[in-house]
Structures are given as structure tokens and as C-alpha cells.
Design a protein around this motif. Structure first.
Motif, PDB file in Angstrom:
ATOM      1  N   GLY A 775       0.837  -1.202   0.000  1.00  0.00           N
ATOM      2  CA  GLY A 775       0.000   0.000   0.000  1.00  0.00           C
ATOM      3  C   GLY A 775       0.870   1.249   0.000  1.00  0.00           C
ATOM      4  N   ASP A 776       1.862   1.226   0.886  1.00  0.00           N
ATOM      5  CA  ASP A 776       2.788   2.369   0.964  1.00  0.00           C
ATOM      6  C   ASP A 776       3.467   2.581  -0.374  1.00  0.00           C
ATOM      7  N   LEU A 777       3.937   1.461  -0.938  1.00  0.00           N
ATOM      8  CA  LEU A 777       4.671   1.538  -2.184  1.00  0.00           C
ATOM      9  C   LEU A 777       3.792   2.143  -3.280  1.00  0.00           C
ATOM     10  N   HIS A 778       2.565   1.674  -3.310  1.00  0.00           N
ATOM     11  CA  HIS A 778       1.620   2.130  -4.314  1.00  0.00           C
ATOM     12  C   HIS A 778       1.381   3.643  -4.175  1.00  0.00           C
ATOM     13  N   GLY A 785       4.657   9.796  -9.569  1.00  0.00           N
ATOM     14  CA  GLY A 785       4.053  10.063 -10.864  1.00  0.00           C
ATOM     15  C   GLY A 785       3.507  11.484 -10.936  1.00  0.00           C
ATOM     16  N   ASP A 786       2.782  11.874  -9.894  1.00  0.00           N
ATOM     17  CA  ASP A 786       2.213  13.222  -9.847  1.00  0.00           C
ATOM     18  C   ASP A 786       3.315  14.271  -9.944  1.00  0.00           C
ATOM     19  N   LEU A 787       4.364  14.035  -9.131  1.00  0.00           N
ATOM     20  CA  LEU A 787       5.460  15.007  -9.101  1.00  0.00           C
ATOM     21  C   LEU A 787       6.140  15.109 -10.462  1.00  0.00           C
ATOM     22  N   ARG A 789       4.842  14.588 -13.372  1.00  0.00           N
ATOM     23  CA  ARG A 789       4.001  15.334 -14.299  1.00  0.00           C
ATOM     24  C   ARG A 789       4.084  16.830 -14.020  1.00  0.00           C
ATOM     25  N   GLU A 790       4.087  17.172 -12.731  1.00  0.00           N
ATOM     26  CA  GLU A 790       4.176  18.575 -12.342  1.00  0.00           C
ATOM     27  C   GLU A 790       5.499  19.176 -12.832  1.00  0.00           C
ATOM     28  N   LEU A 791       6.547  18.401 -12.652  1.00  0.00           N
ATOM     29  CA  LEU A 791       7.880  18.862 -13.062  1.00  0.00           C
ATOM     30  C   LEU A 791       7.913  19.127 -14.563  1.00  0.00           C
ATOM     31  N   ALA A 792       7.309  18.227 -15.303  1.00  0.00           N
ATOM     32  CA  ALA A 792       7.289  18.375 -16.748  1.00  0.00           C
ATOM     33  C   ALA A 792       6.522  19.639 -17.152  1.00  0.00           C
ATOM     34  N   ARG A 793       5.413  19.849 -16.405  1.00  0.00           N
ATOM     35  CA  ARG A 793       4.615  21.043 -16.722  1.00  0.00           C
ATOM     36  C   ARG A 793       5.435  22.315 -16.479  1.00  0.00           C
TER      37      ARG A 793
END
Ligand SMILES: [Zn+2]
Ligand SMILES: [Zn+2]
Length: 920
Positions: A775-778, A785-787, A789-793
Motif C-alpha cells: 500500500g505504501d509503495l503504491h 508520478g504526480d510530481l 508530471r508537475e515537473l514536466a509542466r
């Protein structure tokens, strides 16, 4: 002749010989027992071969039987006879009476005549007898037999004819038992002659037309032929006779072909009924009908004796004839599997006499159905492959399917040549049949080189048979050969009676020699019924000495001929001699491991039948020290619940500590009392039954010769390790018991403890701890993943801020992070959609090298800005080059340190190009 059904012919034959004091014995299985030289039982004498070879004492001096036989060599061509020929079959029953050193020619001839003429009422004037007269002039004419025909029967003396070696002399092989024959032929009348229009044809006994039928062959086993071809009279002479049930029945029913008798006709009728054909349609297609009837009978009996379709040996024979029948069925118009119905009919016809067929009905139908379905699938794949091949030929303007392709269809998809031929012809194609036959021959050659069936070749068999004979003659071994009390002892004191090295007998052997040793008696089990052989030690201990004077490590056991048991092994110490006393010691720990697994196999068998149903039949097993393997018939994969239930029940039976009892009983009584008889074992009248449970009501009883524990509790723990499929309708379970199960549990628990320690939890909470961790890993992965995408933006935004204007043109030259050129190109795409008219040059370090992608919108290309030109000039800075289309180009370079410098050059290059100048 009297009218009789096939069953009446068989029964009256057996009754007649019972009245002449013969013991009626059951047919041996089609899978020959204890004869590795033979693929399938093909003659009545097979099961008595060892008596004729003097390897086995006969149990009774005179017996009679009806024996199931199969004659298929595995060659395509032989099968093509079946169907067109009215009496050529793959499966048939051979009736026979036998005398082992008891009565001889006089009785054999008298009784044959009595049965044929008095019991069956054959017309005497139609019967002809033959006797042996040597056409090579070396052997005496069989006047004895001729005499008995004249004095003991009322056959017309004119109708007793002499014939030579080809027709009237029988031998078992190049050497061994042989002797003259006397045959009875039946004259069906001139109207049966099928050669009437052949010029110069004269009908005759042993001729080439269909008028005279050989009915009965009486073989007088009179001589032994040695390696030099010298014949010597046998001290004990034998009688071996054979008459085909199908043939006699055809005569009794006045049938022109065997297929018209009640031994076939019900099958033909059932097929006709299923297809809804009228009699005329059936007659027009009688050949496929007959093929199905013949093959359907064979398939039913083969599967009934435990043969399962496969790619080798007898398994292949079964697959081949089953598929051939299925294909002829398709020709007749069947689109769904139908052979199960055929098998049901066969079981109905023969199940009264061969009751195994009834008992195994469900198994037989299952195996046949699955193989037929499998064939339909490969047939469809094969047909589409053939379509493809023909389409390819059409493209090339060719019209003949190459032999190699036809062979591939045959070999891989079970496509017989005539099927390929038929399908090809429908589309106007031919088949290169010579090429096919060449490829087939090549494969046969390979097949012959790798003969799979025989584990003992005939030469070896003879060598060991001779050795056994000598050992018996010299008195070193008794009449039954090596004493073998494996179920009473694990060690015993005995004597070395023979030593072999490299296949030759020697007087002695010493340290380092690989030997085969024959002892007068041995406690070592020899692989059989799935249980592996024992290993252990042979040694000689002398008075007052600590260490043995010699020692042999036994690694393998063999019984190449009945009664001769070989211990294969290495002399590890000392020198041994023939006649030395010897201690034979089985590795008892290993023997115990094997016994645990063997008893557990019986428990597993019984629990599987209890939990899954009575259709479960043992299809094979392996009982080794480290594991057991059990193959059984069942149509579906076992669910986890079923596996758990089976495992639990076996363990319950172990904990109940039931006693085991080995009893010797009559075969019929044992089977009648519910003992499970397995495939591929030849049972004498007396069999050993292993009973588990309370003695008067055991819950498991199997015919078995193996070694077992005394109480089920000795098995310890039983643990299933795997379950899977091994072919059509057959599942396999592998399991461990005793020490191996304990080791498995210990090792698994060890892993669990280690995992718990690493997780910082208790062993019983490892699953929850792992779930938590997952669960933690997930969650962590989602956050990453979120980060990302944010970085790419953000980087994208930053890039948009770097756009500059050069002479009114938007220019973006920037260094970015990218894993490959493809990503760079994608980034230019995104930027272009956001920026409209623009020139973009992106640079990145990829694999430690500078890489660039340049994109130019078409409106700017018109103004003289070409992506390729731009990028070439930029890349020059980093010592590279590149190119591409005017709107998109890429380049690479060598010097990563100068990437920024190169990018900084972009505005100047743009300005120069816009000005129409060459930039430097
Ligand atoms: Zn004729
Ligand atoms: Zn067993």
C-alpha cells in the motif's frame, strides 16, 4: 455350418477346451507386460513367450484363451488396406489352445477337427488340412501330423496337402523355438473366387484368391534353433494354436466380409443412424464406414488398456488410428466429435466378455473425446496453413504443393497425405507425392536410428536369457531364478552367482570396476509399477574383521529377463569372486522414504476418487524417495478448494494411523471385492492386494507389488507441491511426504521468519505487513508520478518563457532533459502547437552525447528557414552533423560540454538565414 453370434463362437471355443481340461485364462493386456521388445500384443502366444523360451515355469500344463491383438507397424501404407480389404484389421481377437509339454500333435489335431465339424458343424467336404514338407529338403516331412489326420479324423485323405517353409513352418525369431505347422482351410465355394477373370487362375489352398480361407493354425513347437541354425529336438514339446474370431464368425454367419458380422455391423449401424444415411448412401461410402468400425474397435480397446494418445510408440499408434477414423468421419459428413458414440457401441458389444471396458467406460470416452477435439483444432489450423501455401503457389503461378510442405502438414498437424491431396485437388492443385514420401522415409530413417520402444534389444535379451539358463543348469539358481523376498527383508546374506563387466561374464572384479552382479537372492526392489529401484551396498564381511573384504555400491537395478536380477554398481573396495558369500543391504532410509511415498500414493488415489468422483483412474505414477507423482484422469483443473480438501483428507488418513495389509488373493475375487486393478500389469491368478484401513472393510485396496509402510502414521506429513495437466484429460499431482515434506515446511518457515524479521513484524503477520508495505509503495509511486508530471509542466512553462524574437520571428533554443531523441521530437511537437509560427531547437545530453532536434513551421520555411540547415550549423559547434526535412531535422555531436554554446548560436543562425547571408 451352425449359425452363431460372435460371442457364441468365442464362448463355445472356450467351453470346448474347458471340457478338455484346459484352464481358461484371461486375455493379456494389449500393452505387453514384461516384454520391452514388443510395442503391442500382436499374437496369442505373446503372453506365453517366456514359457516357450524356458524362462518361466508354466502355471498350468494346458490353457485356452481369446487374446486381444493389435497389428499396426506404424506405417501409413499398412493402414490403407483396412477398409477395402474385407478381413484385414488393426484390432482382432485370436482364439488359441496351448499345451506346455503336455499333449501334442494327436490331441491338437483330433480336437481341432472335433470342434470344427461336430460342435460348429462345418461341412467336412469343405475342409482341407495341410502338413509340413520341407521344400529345402533338410527337415523330415511331418508324417506324424499327416498320420493323425488320416487315422484320427474323417477328413477326405485327398484334402490333406503338404506345404513348405513359407506356409507351414513357424519360428519365434532367428534363433529359439520353432516347428512345423498344420493348418485347416475352409473352401467357401467357387463363387467366392475373386480372380475368376484372371487368365490361367486356378483356385487352391494357400492360393491367391478369396475362395479358401485359412481357419486354424496348429503350431507344433518341436525344435530349438541355435545361433548356427542347427535344430535340436526340444525335450518338452509344445502346442500353440490360433484361429481368428472374426473369420470363424464370418463363416458362421455366411458373411462375405467380416464387417457384415455382429462383431462389426452394430458399429456400422450406429454410424449410419447418427448420419441419417439410408442403406444406399451407406453402401456407396462403405469404405469410410468400415475404417471407422475397425479403428473405433481398436481405439476403444487400446484406451481401455491404458494407452493415451501421444507422439511416440504405442501412444502414436493410437493417435494415428484415432485421427484416421475422425478424418473418415468428416468425409462422411460428421462435423462434431462422434467417436465417443462409436466407443459406447463397442463397449456395449464387447463389455460382457471384457468387463474392464465397462469399468473404464468413462475414462475411455473422456480420452477419445479430448483427442478428437484436439484433432479438430489442429485440423483447422492445418487447413488454413494449406490455404496459405496454395495462395503462395498461385501468386507464383505454380500448381503443385511441394512434398516438404505436405510432409510438414502430416508431421505437425497429423494431416495424412490423402487429406492434403483431397483438399488440394478441390482447388485444382496437385501434390508432389514423391517428395512427400522422400521426406517421410527420411524421418523413418531417423526414427529407426532412435528406436524408442525397445529398452532391451533382442540380442541383449538372448544374452541374459542364456545366462539365466546356465545359472539354472549349474544349480547356482533354482528353477524360479533369483529369489526375491523384497517385501520381507531389507538385508540378507546370500552368494554371488555371476559377475558381468561390459556385458560379459567374468570370474572376478576389483576396485574401480563397473559391474553387474547376480545374487542367488536379493532384497533389492526392481523398478516396477512406478516405484523406483532400491540402491544400497553389497559387501563381504569376514570373521573378526572390522572392514569388509570387498564392497560394491549398487546404483541401479534391472531385470532384463524374468528371474534374472542385476545389481549395477561400482566396486569401491577389494576384489570379489563368483561364489563369494555376500551381504546385500538396501539403503533403508531411502527405502523408507519410498515406502512413505508409495503408501501416500494409494491414499491420494483413494481420496481423489472420493472427492472428485469415481471417474478418476490412475494413469501413471512415479514413486521416488524425494517425491511422488500421480497422474489421473479428470477433465478439469483442480480448484484450490479441491486441492485443499484432498490434502486434508490424505493427512487425516495418515493421522488415523490405519494398518496396511498385503494379501494374496485370486485376481477375479480381488477385483470383485473392489480392489483397483491398474493398467499395464499382468496378473497371474494370484495377485497381491494392498489394503489400507480396518481389515474387514478397507477404504483403499489396490493390486500392487510395491513396498509400503506398516501404518499410515509412518508417512508423517503429506504436502501437495503442484497440480497440472499432462495431456488429454489427464492431470498430474506432485507431492512430498515424510522427510521431504518436513524439509519443505522447515525451509518455507525459515523464509517466512526471515521475511518477518526484515519487515519488523511477527511471522503470522507477514501477510498483513506485506500488504501494508505494498500500500505504501503504491501511494509512493502515485506521488512520484504526480510530481513527475508537475515537473514536466513546470519545465514546459519555463521553455515557453525562453522564446525570443529575432527579426519578428519567434525562436526557441533551449536545453532540456530527455531520455532519447524520440522524446525530444515529441517536445518540439507540443511546443509548436502552443507557439504557432516558430522555430524550435532543443538540445539534450543523451547517452553522454549532445543531441538536437530542430522544428520549423512551414510559413517560416517559406522565408528561407530550413530545419536541416539550422541544425547542421548548430551541431558543427559540438563536432557533429545531421539533417532531415525542412520542417524537422535532428543531429548529434561529440562534445557534450559545448551544448549550451551551440544552442546560444541559434538566434544568430536564424538572423543570418533571414538576411539571406551565410553565417560563419
Ligand atoms: Zn480362385
Ligand atoms: Zn501401489
Amino acid at each position: 455350418m451352425k449359425r452363431m453370434t460372435g460371442a457364441e463362437v468365442r464362448q463355445s471355443f472356450l467351453d470346448f477346451f474347458a471340457s478338455k481340461e484346459h484352464v481358461i485364462v484371461p486375455s493379456a493386456p494389449l500393452v505387453p507386460v514384461g516384454d520391452p521388445t514388443l510395442l503391442l500384443t500382436n499374437a496369442g502366444m505373446n503372453q506365453f513367450k517366456n514359457i516357450f523360451l524356458n524362462l518361466e515355469e508354466p502355471r498350468y500344463p494346458r490353457v485356452a484363451d481369446a487374446q486381444k491383438c493389435m497389428r499396426v507397424s506404424g506405417h501409413l501404407n499398412d493402414l490403407e488396406e483396412v477398409g477395402p480389404s474385407p478381413y484385414h484389421h488393426t484390432f482382432f481377437e485370436m482364439m488359441g489352445n496351448w499345451s506346455f509339454g503336455d499333449y501334442y500333435k494327436k490331441e491338437a489335431i483330433t480336437w481341432a477337427w472335433e470342434l470344427l465339424t461336430q460342435v460348429w458343424g462345418m461341412e467336412k467336404e469343405r475342409l482341407w488340412a495341410t502338413i509340413f514338407e520341407d521344400d529345402e529338403g533338410n527337415l523330415p516331412t511331418d508324417e506324424e501330423a499327416r498320420g493323425y489326420w488320416h487315422t484320427e479324423t474323417d477328413v477326405n485323405p485327398e484334402q490333406v496337402l503338404p506345404f513348405g517353409r513359407k506356409d507351414n513352418f513357424w519360428s519365434m525369431g532367428a534363433t529359439g523355438p520353432c516347428g512345423p505347422c498344420s493348418e485347416v482351410h475352409y473352401d467357401r465355394g467357387p463363387e467366392y473366387c475373386d480372380k475368376q477373370h484372371v487368365e490361367g487362375h486356378v483356385c487352391g489352398v494357400n492360393g491367391d484368391c478369396a475362395r479358401y480361407l485359412e481357419v486354424w493354425n496348429l503350431v507344433f513347437i518341436q525344435y530349438n534353433r541355435d545361433a548356427d541354425g542347427i535344430l535340436t529336438e526340444l525335450p518338452a514339446k509344445h502346442i500353440d494354436t490360433g484361429l481368428g474370431l472374426d473369420r470363424v464368425t464370418a463363416l458362421a454367419q455366411g458373411a462375405k466380409a467380416n464387417y457384415d458380422t455382429d462383431l462389426f455391423a452394430p458399429i456400422l449401424r450406429r454410424v449410419q443412424e447418427m448420419l441419417g444415411h439410408d442403406d444406399k448412401t451407406m453402401q456407396e461410402q462403405i469404405i469410410p464406414y468400415r475404417v471407422i468400425a475397425d479403428h473405433g474397435r481398436a481405439v476403444t480397446f487400446l484406451v481401455g488398456d491404458g494407452v493415451i494418445p501421444g507422439n511416440e510408440g504405442r501412444n502414436y499408434v493410437l493417435r494415428m488410428i484415432l485421427r484416421r477414423a475422425a478424418r473418415f468421419g468428416r468425409k462422411l459428413g460428421f462435423t462434431e466429435p462422434f467417436l465417443g458414440e462409436v466407443a459406447k457401441t463397442v463397449i456395449g458389444m464387447f463389455g460382457d466378455h471384457y468387463d474392464d471396458l465397462r469399468r473404464r467406460q468413462e475414462f475411455i470416452l473422456n480420452v477419445i473425446r479430448q483427442e478428437e477435439e484436439r484433432f479438430q483444432r489442429t485440423l483447422d489450423v492445418g487447413l488454413s496453413l494449406l490455404d496459405e501455401i496454395m495462395a503462395g503457389l498461385e501468386d507464383r503461378g505454380e500448381a503443385v504443393v511441394p512434398g516438404a510442405d505436405a510432409f510438414r502438414l502430416y508431421d505437425t498437424f497429423g494431416f495424412p497425405l490423402d487429406l492434403t491431396r483431397d483438399v488440394a485437388a478441390e482447388r485444382g492443385f496437385g501434390v508432389d507425392e514423391a517428395g512427400f514420401r522422400a521426406a517421410l522415409e527420411e524421418q523413418r530413417q531417423r526414427g529407426r536410428e532412435a528406436q524408442q520402444f525397445a529398452t532391451v534389444d533382442a540380442e541383449e535379451f538372448e544374452l541374459y536369457a542364456r545366462l539365466l539358463e546356465e545359472l539354472k543348469e549349474s544349480g547356482r539358481l533354482g528353477p524360479d531364478g533369483v529369489e526375491h523376498p523384497y517385501d520381507e527383508y531389507v538385508e540378507l546374506e546370500t552368494v554371488i552367482v555371476a559377475i558381468l563387466r561390459d556385458g560379459e561374464t567374468v570370474k572376478h572384479a576389483s576396485e574401480g570396476d563397473e559391474v553387474e552382479i547376480v545374487l542367488a537372492a536379493t532384497p533389492f526392489y526392481v523398478e516396477s509399477g512406478g516405484q523406483v529401484s532400491d540402491t544400497g551396498l553389497l559387501a563381504r564381511y569376514q570373521e573378526g574383521e572390522e572392514t569388509p573384504s570387498w564392497e560394491v555400491e549398487v546404483s541401479k537395478m534391472r531385470q532384463p529377463v524374468p528371474g534374472l536380477i542385476l545389481h549395477e554398481g561400482l566396486v569401491t573396495h577389494g576384489e570379489l569372486h563368483v561364489d563369494d558369500p555376500a551381504w546385500a543391504m538396501v539403503d533403508t532410509m531411502r527405502r523408507m522414504d519410498i515406502a512413505r511415498n508409495h503408501t501416500a500414493t494409494h491414499l491420494l488415489h483413494s481420496e481423489l476418487r472420493y472427492i472428485l468422483g469415481e471417474h478418476v483412474q490412475q494413469a501413471g505414477s512415479l514413486v521416488a524417495p524425494d517425491r511422488l507423482r500421480f497422474d489421473f484422469t479428470h477433465g478439469a483443473m483442480l480448484t484450490q478448494d479441491e486441492l485443499d480438501a484432498v490434502e486434508q483428507s490424505v493427512n487425516d488418513a495418515i493421522l488415523a494411523n490405519y494398518p496396511l495389509l498385503a494379501e494374496h488373493e485370486g485376481y477375479q475375487e480381488a477385483v470383485a471385492a473392489g480392489a483397483m486393478a491398474l493398467f499395464g500389469e499382468k496378473y497371474g491368478d494370484e495377485v497381491r492386494v494392498i489394503k489400507i484401513g480396518v481389515p474387514h472393510d478397507p477404504f483403499s485396496q489396490e493390486l500392487c507389488g510395491g513396498t509400503h509402510v506398516h501404518h499410515t502414521g509412518e508417512i508423517g506429513l503429506f504436502r501437495i507441491v503442484s497440480e497440472g495437466s499432462v495431456g488429454a484429460g489427464v492431470r498430474r499431482i506432485e507431492a512430498v511426504t515424510g522427510r521431504a515434506a518436513q524439509q519443505l515446511v522447515q525451509q518455507r518457515l525459515g523464509v517466512l521468519d526471515a521475511a518477518a524479521a526484515q519487515l519488523g513484524s511477527q511471522p503470522e503477520e507477514v501477510d498483513r505487513a506485506v500488504l501494508r508495505l505494498l500500500g505504501d509503495l503504491h501511494r509512493g509511486q502515485k506521488e512520484i508520478g504526480d510530481l513527475r508530471r508537475e515537473l514536466a509542466r513546470l519545465e514546459f512553462e519555463k521553455l515557453l518563457g525562453q522564446v525570443q524574437e529575432v527579426d519578428g520571428v519567434k525562436v526557441l533554443a533551449a536545453r532540456v532533459h530527455a531520455a532519447d531523441v524520440e522524446t525530444l521530437r515529441e517536445m518540439t511537437d507540443w511546443l509548436r502547437t502552443r507557439l504557432g509560427s516558430v522555430i524550435i531547437v532543443l538540445g539534450a545530453i543523451i547517452n553522454e552525447k549532445p543531441s538536437f532536434v530542430a522544428a520549423v513551421t512551414p510559413d517560416l520555411v517559406d522565408q528561407g528557414l530550413k530545419a536541416g540547415t539550422v541544425i547542421q550549423r548548430v551541431a558543427r559547434v559540438v563536432g557533429g552533423g545531421g539533417g532531415g526535412r525542412p520542417t524537422l531535422a535532428q543531429a548529434g555531436g561529440r562534445d557534450p560540454r559545448r551544448l549550451d554554446e551551440a544552442l546560444a548560436l541559434v538566434p544568430k543562425v536564424v538572423r543570418d538565414l533571414l538576411d539571406g547571408r551565410e553565417s560563419s
